[in-house]
Design a protein around this motif. Structure first.
Motif, PDB file in Angstrom:
ATOM      1  N   ALA A  97       0.818  -0.948  -0.057  1.00  0.00           N
ATOM      2  CA  ALA A  97       0.085  -0.180   0.165  1.00  0.00           C
ATOM      3  C   ALA A  97       1.151   1.082   0.070  1.00  0.00           C
ATOM      4  O   ALA A  97       1.950   1.203   0.632  1.00  0.00           O
ATOM      5  CB  ALA A  97      -0.966   0.052   1.188  1.00  0.00           C
ATOM      6  N   GLY A  98       0.404   2.209  -0.848  1.00  0.00           N
ATOM      7  CA  GLY A  98       1.473   3.298  -0.912  1.00  0.00           C
ATOM      8  C   GLY A  98       0.936   4.369  -1.914  1.00  0.00           C
ATOM      9  O   GLY A  98      -0.248   4.268  -2.129  1.00  0.00           O
ATOM     10  N   TRP A  99       1.743   5.120  -2.430  1.00  0.00           N
ATOM     11  CA  TRP A  99       1.467   6.118  -3.549  1.00  0.00           C
ATOM     12  C   TRP A  99       1.989   6.007  -4.667  1.00  0.00           C
ATOM     13  O   TRP A  99       3.089   5.437  -4.903  1.00  0.00           O
ATOM     14  CB  TRP A  99       1.771   7.520  -2.771  1.00  0.00           C
ATOM     15  CG  TRP A  99       1.568   7.936  -1.502  1.00  0.00           C
ATOM     16  CD1 TRP A  99       0.441   8.769  -1.369  1.00  0.00           C
ATOM     17  CD2 TRP A  99       2.127   7.987  -0.529  1.00  0.00           C
ATOM     18  NE1 TRP A  99       0.531   9.159   0.121  1.00  0.00           N
ATOM     19  CE2 TRP A  99       1.492   8.615   0.582  1.00  0.00           C
ATOM     20  CE3 TRP A  99       3.310   7.129   0.011  1.00  0.00           C
ATOM     21  CZ2 TRP A  99       2.013   8.341   2.035  1.00  0.00           C
ATOM     22  CZ3 TRP A  99       3.602   7.118   1.456  1.00  0.00           C
ATOM     23  CH2 TRP A  99       3.023   7.797   2.607  1.00  0.00           C
ATOM     24  N   VAL A 100       1.320   6.342  -5.859  1.00  0.00           N
ATOM     25  CA  VAL A 100       2.001   6.209  -6.988  1.00  0.00           C
ATOM     26  C   VAL A 100       2.973   7.427  -7.275  1.00  0.00           C
ATOM     27  O   VAL A 100       2.631   8.384  -7.163  1.00  0.00           O
ATOM     28  CB  VAL A 100       0.788   6.275  -8.065  1.00  0.00           C
ATOM     29  CG1 VAL A 100       1.325   6.485  -9.509  1.00  0.00           C
ATOM     30  CG2 VAL A 100      -0.225   5.210  -8.145  1.00  0.00           C
ATOM     31  N   ALA A 101       4.020   6.993  -7.553  1.00  0.00           N
ATOM     32  CA  ALA A 101       5.286   7.955  -7.596  1.00  0.00           C
ATOM     33  C   ALA A 101       5.382   7.987  -9.338  1.00  0.00           C
ATOM     34  O   ALA A 101       5.848   9.141  -9.766  1.00  0.00           O
ATOM     35  CB  ALA A 101       6.443   7.221  -7.067  1.00  0.00           C
ATOM     36  N   ASP A 114      -1.716   9.214  -6.504  1.00  0.00           N
ATOM     37  CA  ASP A 114      -2.962   8.578  -5.902  1.00  0.00           C
ATOM     38  C   ASP A 114      -2.358   7.395  -4.877  1.00  0.00           C
ATOM     39  O   ASP A 114      -1.358   6.802  -5.016  1.00  0.00           O
ATOM     40  CB  ASP A 114      -3.299   7.685  -7.298  1.00  0.00           C
ATOM     41  CG  ASP A 114      -4.151   8.414  -8.391  1.00  0.00           C
ATOM     42  OD1 ASP A 114      -4.412   9.588  -7.941  1.00  0.00           O
ATOM     43  OD2 ASP A 114      -4.415   7.870  -9.263  1.00  0.00           O
ATOM     44  N   GLU A 115      -3.447   7.378  -4.156  1.00  0.00           N
ATOM     45  CA  GLU A 115      -3.127   6.056  -2.859  1.00  0.00           C
ATOM     46  C   GLU A 115      -3.773   4.923  -3.541  1.00  0.00           C
ATOM     47  O   GLU A 115      -4.767   4.515  -3.817  1.00  0.00           O
ATOM     48  CB  GLU A 115      -3.628   6.630  -1.590  1.00  0.00           C
ATOM     49  CG  GLU A 115      -3.221   7.958  -1.043  1.00  0.00           C
ATOM     50  CD  GLU A 115      -3.957   8.334   0.198  1.00  0.00           C
ATOM     51  OE1 GLU A 115      -4.990   7.712   0.567  1.00  0.00           O
ATOM     52  OE2 GLU A 115      -3.455   8.944   0.812  1.00  0.00           O
ATOM     53  N   VAL A 116      -2.685   3.669  -3.593  1.00  0.00           N
ATOM     54  CA  VAL A 116      -3.239   2.714  -4.041  1.00  0.00           C
ATOM     55  C   VAL A 116      -2.782   1.366  -3.118  1.00  0.00           C
ATOM     56  O   VAL A 116      -2.149   1.603  -1.914  1.00  0.00           O
ATOM     57  CB  VAL A 116      -2.684   2.215  -5.155  1.00  0.00           C
ATOM     58  CG1 VAL A 116      -2.866   3.292  -6.386  1.00  0.00           C
ATOM     59  CG2 VAL A 116      -0.805   2.230  -5.096  1.00  0.00           C
ATOM     60  N   TYR A 117      -3.453   0.097  -3.239  1.00  0.00           N
ATOM     61  CA  TYR A 117      -3.125  -0.979  -2.662  1.00  0.00           C
ATOM     62  C   TYR A 117      -3.255  -2.112  -3.400  1.00  0.00           C
ATOM     63  O   TYR A 117      -4.107  -2.135  -4.423  1.00  0.00           O
ATOM     64  CB  TYR A 117      -3.611  -1.196  -1.495  1.00  0.00           C
ATOM     65  CG  TYR A 117      -5.162  -1.675  -1.235  1.00  0.00           C
ATOM     66  CD1 TYR A 117      -5.602  -2.617  -0.539  1.00  0.00           C
ATOM     67  CD2 TYR A 117      -6.139  -0.741  -2.116  1.00  0.00           C
ATOM     68  CE1 TYR A 117      -6.878  -2.889  -0.632  1.00  0.00           C
ATOM     69  CE2 TYR A 117      -7.440  -1.264  -2.098  1.00  0.00           C
ATOM     70  CZ  TYR A 117      -7.823  -2.291  -1.308  1.00  0.00           C
ATOM     71  OH  TYR A 117      -9.385  -2.639  -1.204  1.00  0.00           O
ATOM     72  N   GLY A 118      -2.589  -3.612  -3.166  1.00  0.00           N
ATOM     73  CA  GLY A 118      -2.749  -4.645  -3.992  1.00  0.00           C
ATOM     74  C   GLY A 118      -1.992  -5.718  -3.622  1.00  0.00           C
ATOM     75  O   GLY A 118      -0.885  -5.596  -2.935  1.00  0.00           O
ATOM     76  N   ASP A 119      -2.087  -6.844  -4.367  1.00  0.00           N
ATOM     77  CA  ASP A 119      -1.263  -7.778  -3.956  1.00  0.00           C
ATOM     78  C   ASP A 119      -0.313  -8.037  -5.357  1.00  0.00           C
ATOM     79  O   ASP A 119      -0.589  -8.577  -6.518  1.00  0.00           O
ATOM     80  CB  ASP A 119      -2.236  -9.246  -4.014  1.00  0.00           C
ATOM     81  CG  ASP A 119      -1.214 -10.640  -3.817  1.00  0.00           C
ATOM     82  OD1 ASP A 119      -0.192 -10.373  -3.597  1.00  0.00           O
ATOM     83  OD2 ASP A 119      -1.977 -11.734  -3.668  1.00  0.00           O
ATOM     84  N   ASN A 120       0.939  -7.738  -5.024  1.00  0.00           N
ATOM     85  CA  ASN A 120       1.784  -7.720  -6.199  1.00  0.00           C
ATOM     86  C   ASN A 120       2.651  -9.090  -6.133  1.00  0.00           C
ATOM     87  O   ASN A 120       3.821  -9.097  -6.174  1.00  0.00           O
ATOM     88  CB  ASN A 120       2.820  -6.656  -6.075  1.00  0.00           C
ATOM     89  CG  ASN A 120       3.783  -6.143  -7.069  1.00  0.00           C
ATOM     90  OD1 ASN A 120       3.311  -6.453  -8.213  1.00  0.00           O
ATOM     91  ND2 ASN A 120       4.881  -5.706  -6.851  1.00  0.00           N
ATOM     92  N   LEU A 121       1.993 -10.068  -6.308  1.00  0.00           N
ATOM     93  CA  LEU A 121       2.606 -11.370  -5.933  1.00  0.00           C
ATOM     94  C   LEU A 121       3.558 -12.021  -7.022  1.00  0.00           C
ATOM     95  O   LEU A 121       4.539 -12.537  -6.725  1.00  0.00           O
ATOM     96  CB  LEU A 121       1.323 -12.572  -5.937  1.00  0.00           C
ATOM     97  CG  LEU A 121       1.888 -14.029  -5.733  1.00  0.00           C
ATOM     98  CD1 LEU A 121       2.601 -14.094  -4.330  1.00  0.00           C
ATOM     99  CD2 LEU A 121       0.597 -14.958  -5.440  1.00  0.00           C
TER     100      LEU A 121
END
Length: 342
Positions: A97-101, A114-121
């Motif tokens: 979870a974090g910010w789009v850079a 943008d603030e985002v989150y996800g499963d970056n498996l």
């Protein structure tokens, strides 16, 4: 490539951009061989660059999953997919979870800040200050969740949601590994709809599972749950028993799904278990977890509504990733463990 500069409160400033060349790199917990947490080291690495269809995320928090522990140790053997002799990716951590850079070519759903989150498996890399993720792996972070809370949901939430399909009021549901991340969500999901839920884990997690709503709890070191009254649905997060024991633990028409465990146990479920289940009117199989925002955002909605609680046992800093992994891998975590990077 240009990166938004972080401001004092950890947000991103969209003015005053700085280039990666102006810095000396970013911190990341890296490893180059399988083993215990001792093989991890905090190192300085180049800022990763997003390829087409990818997003560069300034990581605020990454939750620890059992899959991280398995990939660290290279065991079970399926944890070595893509890197039989050495790790395919130098940095673990998928639930970010974090910010789009920054964004790569073709990215249309997100922009810097943008603030985002996800499963970056697939790409991992979450135990670092910056990580690259496929756009399709990410969702907008709900404003009502902190970064730490959001990071607990993607992988564990998808497993819990899919693993409890079939739970219903009055049905007997068992969650083996109920005191961990996925298990803590699964117990709550099943009890919420009126199922009679039994949680199985070590003695140190029995009261925790009761606090989640479990009607009954079992210490696996003292009792074999497959010798109790049979269940309508079993979600097994740590499979290691014989398929015949699992078949015995199901009512006729019941369903058993495992999503983790030893390779021999998983292979037996896929082969002998499937056949034995069909012959006796039971369904035994391995849960093939579907990935992507559509699979975890429904749980986030339930958390926002207050229907499901997010249980964070401990938070660690980036310099303590080894301790965070050990806490989860050694079975001591009550719910989720989070590494806060900022």
């Amino acid at each position: 490539m240009h990166l938004p500069a972080p401001v004092a409160n950890g947000a991103l400033s969209l003015q005053g951009r700085v280039t990666a060349a102006e810095g000396s790199g970013v911190r990341a917990a890296v490893y180059d061989r399988y083993g215990s947490p001792d093989v991890l080291r905090l190192d300085e690495v180049p800022v990763p660059a997003p390829a087409p269809g990818q997003v560069l995320v300034k990581v605020a928090a990454t939750s620890v999953n059992l899959s991280d522990w398995e990939c660290l140790r290279g065991s079970p053997v399926y944890a070595r997919i893509g890197g039989l002799r050495s790790p395919a990716r130098p940095t673990l951590g998928s639930d970010i979870a974090g910010w789009v850079a920054d964004i790569g070519d073709g990215v249309t759903h997100f922009r810097a800040g943008d603030e985002v989150y996800g499963d970056n498996l697939v790409l991992k890399g979450g135990f670092a200050e910056y990580a690259v993720a496929d756009e399709s792996a990410l969702a907008p972070k709900p404003a009502g969740l902190s970064f730490a809370e959001a990071s607990t949901i993607p992988q564990a939430g998808a497993i819990a949601l899919q693993g409890t399909v079939g739970a219903a009021a009055g049905r007997r549901v068992l969650v083996n590994g109920g005191g961990g991340g996925s298990g803590s969500f699964a117990i709550q999901l099943a009890t919420r709809i009126g199922a009679h839920v039994t949680g199985v884990d070590n003695a140190g997690k029995l009261e925790f599972m009761r606090s989640l709503g479990a009607d009954d709890v079992i210490d696996y070191r003292r009792e074999d749950f497959t010798r109790r009254e049979p269940y309508d649905l079993i979600l097994d997060l740590v499979a290691h028993r014989s398929v015949f024991a699992y078949r015995r633990a199901l009512v006729r028409g019941g369903r058993y799904r495992c999503v983790g465990g030893s390779v021999p146990a998983l292979l037996r479920v896929l082969t002998v278990g499937s056949l034995a289940g069909l012959l006796t009117g039971r369904r035994l199989g391995v849960l093939a977890v579907r990935q992507g925002p559509a699979e975890f955002t429904p749980l986030a909605d339930l958390c926002l509504a207050g229907d499901i609680g997010i249980r964070i046992d401990r938070t660690y800093g980036l310099e303590d990733v080894a301790a965070a992994l050990a806490h989860v891998g050694e079975g001591r975590a009550l719910g989720k463990v989070v590494v806060e990077v900022g």
